[in-house]
Design a protein around this motif. Structure first.
Motif, PDB file in Angstrom:
ATOM      1  N   LYS A   6      45.448   3.825  -5.173  1.00  0.00           N
ATOM      2  CA  LYS A   6      45.728   4.667  -4.004  1.00  0.00           C
ATOM      3  C   LYS A   6      44.824   5.920  -5.278  1.00  0.00           C
ATOM      4  N   ILE A   7      46.057   6.357  -5.660  1.00  0.00           N
ATOM      5  CA  ILE A   7      45.469   7.461  -6.878  1.00  0.00           C
ATOM      6  C   ILE A   7      44.130   6.984  -7.033  1.00  0.00           C
ATOM      7  N   HIS A   8      44.006   6.160  -8.014  1.00  0.00           N
ATOM      8  CA  HIS A   8      42.356   6.072  -8.712  1.00  0.00           C
ATOM      9  C   HIS A   8      41.708   5.836  -7.786  1.00  0.00           C
ATOM     10  N   VAL A   9      41.660   5.156  -6.711  1.00  0.00           N
ATOM     11  CA  VAL A   9      40.394   5.074  -6.239  1.00  0.00           C
ATOM     12  C   VAL A   9      40.100   6.395  -5.167  1.00  0.00           C
ATOM     13  N   SER A  10      41.269   7.028  -4.724  1.00  0.00           N
ATOM     14  CA  SER A  10      40.607   7.782  -3.964  1.00  0.00           C
ATOM     15  C   SER A  10      40.348   9.168  -4.493  1.00  0.00           C
ATOM     16  N   SER A  11      41.071   9.950  -5.522  1.00  0.00           N
ATOM     17  CA  SER A  11      40.333  10.157  -6.831  1.00  0.00           C
ATOM     18  C   SER A  11      38.757  10.147  -7.432  1.00  0.00           C
ATOM     19  N   ALA A  12      38.826   8.831  -7.764  1.00  0.00           N
ATOM     20  CA  ALA A  12      37.655   8.471  -8.079  1.00  0.00           C
ATOM     21  C   ALA A  12      36.063   8.661  -7.111  1.00  0.00           C
ATOM     22  N   LEU A  13      36.599   8.349  -6.036  1.00  0.00           N
ATOM     23  CA  LEU A  13      36.179   8.453  -4.771  1.00  0.00           C
ATOM     24  C   LEU A  13      35.194  10.125  -4.112  1.00  0.00           C
ATOM     25  N   LEU A  14      36.162  11.154  -4.138  1.00  0.00           N
ATOM     26  CA  LEU A  14      36.231  11.544  -4.313  1.00  0.00           C
ATOM     27  C   LEU A  14      34.944  12.521  -5.038  1.00  0.00           C
ATOM     28  N   MET A  15      35.687  12.680  -6.858  1.00  0.00           N
ATOM     29  CA  MET A  15      34.287  13.157  -7.555  1.00  0.00           C
ATOM     30  C   MET A  15      33.445  11.761  -7.527  1.00  0.00           C
ATOM     31  N   LEU A  16      33.813  11.270  -7.031  1.00  0.00           N
ATOM     32  CA  LEU A  16      31.717   9.999  -6.797  1.00  0.00           C
ATOM     33  C   LEU A  16      31.115  11.271  -5.613  1.00  0.00           C
ATOM     34  N   VAL A  17      31.514  11.490  -4.887  1.00  0.00           N
ATOM     35  CA  VAL A  17      31.224  11.773  -3.674  1.00  0.00           C
ATOM     36  C   VAL A  17      30.768  13.167  -4.518  1.00  0.00           C
ATOM     37  N   ILE A  18      31.299  14.538  -5.025  1.00  0.00           N
ATOM     38  CA  ILE A  18      31.014  15.268  -4.895  1.00  0.00           C
ATOM     39  C   ILE A  18      30.159  15.379  -6.347  1.00  0.00           C
ATOM     40  N   LEU A  19      29.510  14.601  -6.679  1.00  0.00           N
ATOM     41  CA  LEU A  19      29.493  14.631  -7.572  1.00  0.00           C
ATOM     42  C   LEU A  19      27.850  14.015  -7.232  1.00  0.00           C
ATOM     43  N   LEU A  20      27.675  13.297  -6.171  1.00  0.00           N
ATOM     44  CA  LEU A  20      26.303  12.388  -5.879  1.00  0.00           C
ATOM     45  C   LEU A  20      25.561  14.097  -4.832  1.00  0.00           C
ATOM     46  N   ILE A  21      26.567  15.107  -4.500  1.00  0.00           N
ATOM     47  CA  ILE A  21      26.080  15.750  -3.236  1.00  0.00           C
ATOM     48  C   ILE A  21      25.438  16.884  -4.069  1.00  0.00           C
ATOM     49  N   LEU A  22      26.118  17.462  -5.728  1.00  0.00           N
ATOM     50  CA  LEU A  22      25.721  18.267  -6.841  1.00  0.00           C
ATOM     51  C   LEU A  22      24.696  18.132  -6.746  1.00  0.00           C
ATOM     52  N   ALA A  23      24.391  16.272  -7.526  1.00  0.00           N
ATOM     53  CA  ALA A  23      23.149  16.061  -7.794  1.00  0.00           C
ATOM     54  C   ALA A  23      21.443  16.068  -6.552  1.00  0.00           C
ATOM     55  N   PHE A  24      22.693  15.613  -5.541  1.00  0.00           N
ATOM     56  CA  PHE A  24      21.673  15.759  -4.269  1.00  0.00           C
ATOM     57  C   PHE A  24      21.062  16.913  -4.131  1.00  0.00           C
ATOM     58  N   VAL A  25      21.886  18.274  -3.901  1.00  0.00           N
ATOM     59  CA  VAL A  25      21.594  19.668  -3.913  1.00  0.00           C
ATOM     60  C   VAL A  25      20.410  20.005  -5.762  1.00  0.00           C
ATOM     61  N   ILE A  26      20.991  19.732  -6.712  1.00  0.00           N
ATOM     62  CA  ILE A  26      19.735  19.771  -7.314  1.00  0.00           C
ATOM     63  C   ILE A  26      19.064  19.763  -7.574  1.00  0.00           C
ATOM     64  N   TYR A  27      18.526  18.716  -7.245  1.00  0.00           N
ATOM     65  CA  TYR A  27      17.271  17.763  -7.161  1.00  0.00           C
ATOM     66  C   TYR A  27      16.236  18.621  -5.916  1.00  0.00           C
ATOM     67  N   PHE A  28      16.886  18.087  -4.561  1.00  0.00           N
ATOM     68  CA  PHE A  28      16.562  18.658  -3.670  1.00  0.00           C
ATOM     69  C   PHE A  28      16.495  20.287  -3.558  1.00  0.00           C
ATOM     70  N   SER A  29      16.686  21.391  -4.105  1.00  0.00           N
ATOM     71  CA  SER A  29      16.091  22.696  -4.550  1.00  0.00           C
ATOM     72  C   SER A  29      15.232  22.805  -5.505  1.00  0.00           C
ATOM     73  N   PHE A  30      15.484  21.965  -6.964  1.00  0.00           N
ATOM     74  CA  PHE A  30      14.515  21.901  -7.663  1.00  0.00           C
ATOM     75  C   PHE A  30      12.649  20.728  -7.325  1.00  0.00           C
ATOM     76  N   SER A  31      13.080  20.236  -6.425  1.00  0.00           N
ATOM     77  CA  SER A  31      11.798  19.074  -6.268  1.00  0.00           C
ATOM     78  C   SER A  31      10.941  20.390  -5.378  1.00  0.00           C
ATOM     79  N   GLN A  32      11.386  21.316  -3.996  1.00  0.00           N
ATOM     80  CA  GLN A  32      11.410  21.884  -2.508  1.00  0.00           C
ATOM     81  C   GLN A  32      11.176  23.532  -4.223  1.00  0.00           C
TER      82      GLN A  32
END
Length: 456
Positions: A6-32
């Motif tokens: 549970k710790i493996h899956v939850s921490s990995a998924l949490l970090m994946l969601v954070i990184l994806l949100i960060l990547a989306f924010v970077i891409y959206f901001s830079f494209s605009q």
């Protein structure tokens, strides 16, 4: 699923969601930002083109328009009336640009390709106010953004590698003490032997505190288990002795006691004495065991009145002098009358058994209300004083047997004192006597007592 997984899956998924949100924010901001920069630059070129047309009214406007035509773009003049001039556009541009566009500038997608555009009014050669439209393909910018998107996705996936490794390490760190605790408890359950967890290092984190708490609990359980075994052993031994005596005299009566009056009387007397002795032991054992029934009925009473009643009763029951000594007119205390009298009877009876002279009961107030029971008997050795409140402990077993003691009286007294929220202090000098003090502290929680008394 195990906690580690549970710790493996939850921490990995949490970090994946954070990184994806960060990547989306970077891409959206830079494209605009990139698109707005291209539009602003095109708007500036359009304004420059308008200025050039207005300043060179005699020049061929087509030459000026071609000079300012963007790479992979077009320039179009829209007249309100008359024949519309043909748009000037790059040969590489094959799409048909829409006639109507929203706003003065922005971006628009045409046939799957994004364009930046800007519009401005301009006076045409025939005097009409025309609309100048300048558009430029953002193909290169779009390709750069696609490359950025791939880089962000690849970076996110690469960043997940240390995240997954760290989650595995974190899972092991967190679950290792819990796994050791589970294994230890399983071994305790199987073999019945008390074990403690090995504590490594001097860390004071929650896991170390959990291990220390478990070890302390195991120590208490082991100690209580040992005391329980000792209690059962001593209780069975104490009960065995009167039963053996009763059985022996019963057999003696069967053989010859019915014909011999003296033997019969001796046997009946011994059986009755041992029965009373066994009854007293059982009552004391039950008093100690019934902790769940130790409901206290609080009330405010005069301790001097209770002491006088107790001393009077004991003077009438035994051929001994129990003397109450006090200079106080009254000593109000909050207590349970029945339990307090029982505590007094135990302590006074204990003093009577181990002394032959008078027994003094001193009542006084010096901040706290103190009741002292003094005897001038044989006393208690210094090393035995801390142990006398333990069950079945007797300073001298032979002497206790003569006085009829079981080693339970003071243990019961300590239990009663705890339920009454009073302190017991014992001072004794061998061959000089013993003083037991009952202390009603002035720090006693009176508010809680009144709340319980009033049913709040």
């Amino acid at each position: 699923m195990k906690l580690k997984n549970k710790i493996h899956v939850s921490s990995a998924l949490l970090m994946l969601v954070i990184l994806l949100i960060l990547a989306f924010v970077i891409y959206f901001s830079f494209s605009q930002l990139t698109y707005s920069t291209e539009v602003e630059q095109l708007q500036a070129e359009t304004n420059a083109l308008v200025s050039e047309l207005n300043e060179n009214e005699t020049a061929d406007p087509g030459i000026v328009l071609r000079a300012y035509m963007p790479v992979n773009g077009l320039v179009k003049i829209t007249l309100p009336e008359g024949e519309q001039p043909s748009p000037i556009q790059s040969p590489a541009l094959t799409v048909e640009f829409p006639a109507e566009l929203d706003g003065q500038s922005g971006t628009v997608e045409v046939e799957g390709e994004r364009f930046a555009y800007a519009k401005a009014p301009v006076i045409w050669t025939d005097g009409q106010v025309a609309e100048l439209t300048v558009a430029q393909s953002l193909r290169e910018t779009t390709n750069n953004l696609n490359t950025l998107r791939l880089v962000l996705v690849a970076g996110t996936l690469l960043a997940m590698i240390p995240v997954i490794i760290s989650s595995i390490v974190l899972g092991k760190i967190v679950t290792l003490p819990i796994t050791n605790l589970t294994k230890t408890m399983t071994r305790i359950q199987r073999n019945g032997q008390f074990e403690k967890l090995p504590i490594e290092g001097k860390s004071q984190d929650e896991l170390t505190q959990m291990g220390n708490t478990f070890n302390e609990m195991m120590g208490l359980l082991e100690e209580n288990y040992s005391k329980q075994e000792e209690f059962v052993s001593n209780a069975s031994h104490e009960l065995k002795t009167p039963l053996t005596v009763i059985g022996s005299y019963a057999k003696l009566l069967e053989r010859q006691g019915m014909q011999d009056k003296q033997i019969a009387e001796e046997s009946v007397t011994a059986i009755r004495a041992e029965t009373d002795r066994m009854k007293a032991l059982i009552e004391q054992l039950l008093h100690i065991a019934r902790r769940s029934e130790s409901q206290v009925e609080w009330m405010e009473v005069d301790a001097l009145e209770l002491l006088q009643q107790t001393v009077t009763a004991l003077n009438a029951s035994y051929d001994r002098e129990f003397k109450l000594i006090t200079t106080e007119q009254s000593l109000p205390v909050i207590t349970d009358v029945a339990k307090f009298k029982q505590l007094l009877y135990i302590l006074l009876d204990n003093a009577r058994k181990y002394s032959s002279d008078k027994i003094e009961v001193v009542a006084k107030r010096n901040g706290d209300t103190v009741i002292q029971i003094r005897d001038t008997g044989i006393g208690i050795p210094k090393e035995a004083v801390p142990l006398v409140f333990e069950r079945f402990y007797r300073v001298d077993k032979a002497r206790s047997r003569e006085t009829g003691g079981f080693g339970l009286g003071l243990a019961l007294a300590k239990q009663l004192a705890d339920s009454l929220k009073v302190e017991i202090e014992l001072e004794s000098i061998e061959q000089l006597g013993t003083t037991v003090s009952i202390i009603f502290s002035e720090n006693f929680n009176v508010d809680d007592v009144h709340s319980n008394q009033e049913g709040l």
